[in-house]
Design an enzyme around this catalytic site. Structure first.
Site: not given
Ligand code: PPS
Length: 573
Positions: A196-197, A201, A204, A290
Site C-alpha cells: 500500500t501507498r 481505513h 482495507h 482493482r
C-alpha cells in the site's frame, strides 16, 4: 488455495562481509564516484539486500532489452521492471568499460561499488511504450524517464558495502532475510502481503483480514516508504496511521514492515514486480486489487490500464513466480447490517443502503474540516490525517502584492497584516519590498537578474512560512510575470497563493510621488526605474485586482479579507 508454504532459507545479498566492507570502503574512496539520485538509492538498497533477487546489479544492456521487450532477463528469468543506473552523458563519457565506480548517497557516504560492464543510450520512447504502455508524460514514470533520468544507462554487478542510512522508524524496517528469520521464528509458513501507498481505513482492514483468513495465512502489512506517487500522503503520517490500524487486528496474526521501494506506478508490470519482491521477503501470497499501482489518467483523460489488467498479468505468471495472488475484493459498507461486505457478495443490493466515501470526497472533508464517520475510518487514523492536512482555515498561505513603486502596496499590506493579527490564530510575517531589500537582499540592485533573485528569495521565505502554517504577506514590485509564476509554484506546494495586483496607474503613482523617486527617475538620476525606464508585466489573472484611486486603504485591505474568506482560508466572521 494450494498448500504452498514458504521456504524461508536465506536468499543471496550483494553485501560483502563486515571486515571486507571496511577495507573496500577505504579503497572505494579513490574511485570515480556517482552521486545517486533518491530513486537510485531506493533501487540500490533493494538490489543489495536481496529484495530484487535474482538481480546482481544494475541491468546490462542485454538484460535491459529483454526486460523491456518481453519482461525477461537475457537468461529467460522473469523480471518486469528495468532497474537501470541512469547518468549524465558527461559522466558516462569519463568512464572506461570494466572500471569500478563508487556509488554514494546524497551526503557522500559510499554505499557500494559497481563494475561498469555496459554503457548505452536507451530508446526512452520505446521503454515508455513497452514498460508503461504509452509514451505519455502524464504517466509519472514516463515523465521521470524523459525529464529527470540521465541520457545514458550504465550496467554492471554491484558490491554492497552498507545499507542506506535511515533515521526514521528504524525498528519497522527489515531486509528480506530479517523478515524471513522473523517468519521462521514465529512459525509463519504462509504469509499474505498487502502492498500500500495510502493510509488504511476500515475497508482495507476488513479486506486484508479476510484475505488472510481465505489464504489461511498470516498477514504482512508491507507499505511503501521509498517513493510513491507525487502528491501522496507522506510516509511519516502514513506509518503513524498504520501503527494505529495494526492494533485492530487479532493479536499476533499480523505484522508490519516498511519497504523502501521506489514505485513506478506501472500497473500490470508493477504488480508482477511487487509479487517477486514479496516472494523475496518470504511471503507466499500477495493481494492484488482493482487498478493495482495505477498512475491515474493519461493526457486523454482515460486510465492507462484496464482495472483488472494487473490481476490478469499476475495470474499468467503466478506459477512461475512462486507466489499466489489473492484478488482484492471491493469492500463496501452496508448500513442496515453495520458491516463491510464484498460488493459482489451482496445479494439484496436493492434493499440495503451502501455507503462509500471516495478519495476525492475524503480530501474535501479534510480540507474543510468536515466530519469523517467512524464507519469509514478509525478515529486515530482520522486524527493523524487531520494533523497533517488541517482544514484550509488553519493552513499557511501567501498573499503576494505586486504593483508600481508608490502604488500603495505597503500601505495595504500593513493594513491587511494588522487585520489578520486582530483575528489571531496564525503568525503573520510582512515581507515588504523595502524591508527585504534591507535584510535579505542588501547587496542587490535593480537589473533584471537582481530583481529576479530578490523575488525568488522572497518566494523561498514565503514558501517556508506557508509550509509551517503561517501567513506571509509580500509587497515587492515584482515586475516580471515569469518570476511571479515561479514563486507561485514554490508556495503552492505547501498552501494557497494569492496574487494581488495593486493597479494604481503609473500617472497616479508619479502624481503622488511620495518618496520623490519619480522626479529623480525623470531626471535620469535613478536608472531602470519601473514604469518610467524599466518594464512592468501587468498580471493577467491575479486572484484579486485592487483599484486605489478613489478607494481608501481600509476598504482595499477588506477586499483582500473577503477574498481570503471566499477561498476558505479564514473562517467567515
Ligand atoms: S523588485 O523589482 O520587486 O525587486 O523591487 P523591490 O524590491 O520591490 O524594490 C522597490 C523599491 O525600491 C526603490 N527603488 C526602485 N524601484 C524600482 N526601480 C528602481 N530602479 C528603483 N530604485 C529604488 C523604490 O522605493 C521601491 O519601493 P516601493 O515600496 O515599491 O515604492
Amino acid at each position: 488455495s494450494s498448500l504452498m508454504q514458504s521456504n524461508l532459507a536465506p536468499i543471496p545479498e550483494l553485501f560483502v562481509s563486515y571486515d571486507s566492507a571496511q577495507k573496500l570502503k577505504v579503497e572505494a574512496a579513490e574511485l570515480t564516484s556517482w552521486d545517486l539520485s533518491p530513486r537510485q538509492i531506493c533501487d540500490l538498497e533493494l538490489l543489495m539486500n536481496g529484495g530484487f533477487n535474482p538481480l546482481k546489479g544494475f541491468l546490462s544492456e542485454e538484460d535491459y532489452n529483454g526486460v523491456v521487450e518481453n519482461m525477461r532477463l537475457a537468461d529467460g528469468t522473469l523480471w518486469p521492471m528495468p532497474i537501470t543506473l541512469d547518468v549524465s552523458e558527461k559522466f558516462a563519457e569519463s568512464l572506461e568499460l570494466g572500471q569500478d565506480i563508487a556509488l554514494r548517497d546524497q551526503e557522500g557516504v559510499i554505499l557500494g561499488t559497481m563494475t561498469v560492464t555496459d554503457r548505452w543510450t536507451p530508446d526512452k520512447s520505446n521503454e515508455a511504450e513497452k514498460v508503461f504502455g504509452a509514451d505519455d508524460q502524464a504517466h509519472p514514470a514516463v515523465n521521470y524517464l524523459h525529464n529527470t533520468a540521465g541520457k545514458v544507462y550504465l550496467g554492471g554487478p554491484v558490491t554492497g558495502i552498507q545499507q542506506p542510512v535511515h533515521y526514521d522508524f528504524r525498528a519497522r524496517r527489515d531486509t528480506p532475510n530479517e523478515l524471513r528469520a522473523y517468519f521462521r521464528k514465529l512459525g509463519w509458513r504462509r504469509v499474505v502481503a498487502f502492498q500500500t501507498r495510502n493510509p488504511l481505513h476500515r475497508a482495507h482492514q476488513e479486506l486484508t483480514f479476510r484475505a488472510a483468513k481465505e489464504a489461511q495465512a498470516n498477514l504482512l502489512i508491507h507499505p511503501v516508504v521509498g517513493m510513491t506517487k507525487p502528491g501522496d500522503v507522506d510516509h511519516f503520517t502514513r506509518v503513524r496511521c498504520y501503527e494505529a490500524v495494526l492494533d485492530k487486528y487479532p493479536g499476533s496474526t499480523t505484522s508490519m514492515s516498511l519497504l523502501p521501494l521506489a514505485m513506478r506506478m506501472a500497473g500490470p508490470r508493477e504488480a508482477v514486480w511487487h509479487g517477486l519482491i514479496r516472494k523475496n521477503y518470504g511471503c507466499t501470497h500477495f493481494i492484488v486489487g482493482r487498478d493495482h499501482a495505477g498512475p491515474g489518467a493519461n493526457s486523454q483523460g482515460e486510465d492507462f490500464y484496464g482495472p483488472y489488467d494487473a490481476q490478469e498479468l499476475f495470474k499468467q505468471h503466478e506459477a512461475e513466480m512462486g507466489i499466489e495472488m489473492v484478488p482484492f475484493k471491493h469492500m463496501v459498507f452496508v448500513q442496515e447490517r453495520a458491516q463491510y461486505e464484498p460488493s459482489d457478495e451482496i445479494l439484496d443490493k436493492d434493499d440495503v443502503t451502501i455507503l462509500n466515501i471516495s478519495g476525492t470526497e475524503l480530501r474535501r472533508r479534510l480540507a474543510e474540516g468536515l466530519e469523517i464517520p467512524e464507519w469509514f475510518s478509525f478515529p486515530e487514523v482520522v486524527a493523524e490525517l487531520r494533523k497533517t492536512r488541517p482544514p484550509r482555515s488553519q493552513q499557511g498561505f501567501t498573499v503576494f502584492f505586486t504593483g508600481f513603486s508608490g502604488s500603495g502596496k505597503s500601505t495595504i499590506a500593513n493594513a491587511l497584516m494588522v487585520k489578520l493579527m486582530e483575528m489571531g490564530g496564525r503568525p503573520v510575517t510582512l515581507l515588504d519590498g523595502d524591508i527585504v531589500r534591507k535584510n535579505l537582499s542588501s547587496e542587490l540592485g535593480f537589473s533584471k537578474e537582481h530583481r529576479d533573485l530578490n523575488i525568488r528569495r522572497i518566494g523561498y521565505v514565503a514558501s517556508e512560512i506557508t509550509k509551517n502554517g503561517g501567513i506571509a504577506i509580500c509587497a515587492p514590485i515584482a515586475p516580471y510575470a515569469a518570476t511571479r509564476r515561479a514563486v507561485r509554484e514554490d508556495v503552492e506546494q505547501f498552501g494557497a497563493f494569492l496574487e494581488i495586483h495593486v493597479a494604481t496607474s503609473i500617472e497616479e503613482c508619479e502624481r503622488r510621488d511620495r518618496k520623490g523617486l519619480y522626479k529623480l527617475a525623470r531626471e535620469g538620476k535613478i536608472k531602470e526605474f519601473t514604469g518610467i525606464s524599466d518594464p512592468y508585466d501587468v498580471p493577467e489573472n491575479p486572484e484579486l485586482r485592487v483599484e486605489t484611486e478613489g478607494t481608501d486603504v481600509d476598504n482595499c485591505a477588506h477586499q483582500v479579507i473577503l477574498k481570503l474568506e471566499s477561498m476558505g482560508l479564514i473562517a467567515a466572521h
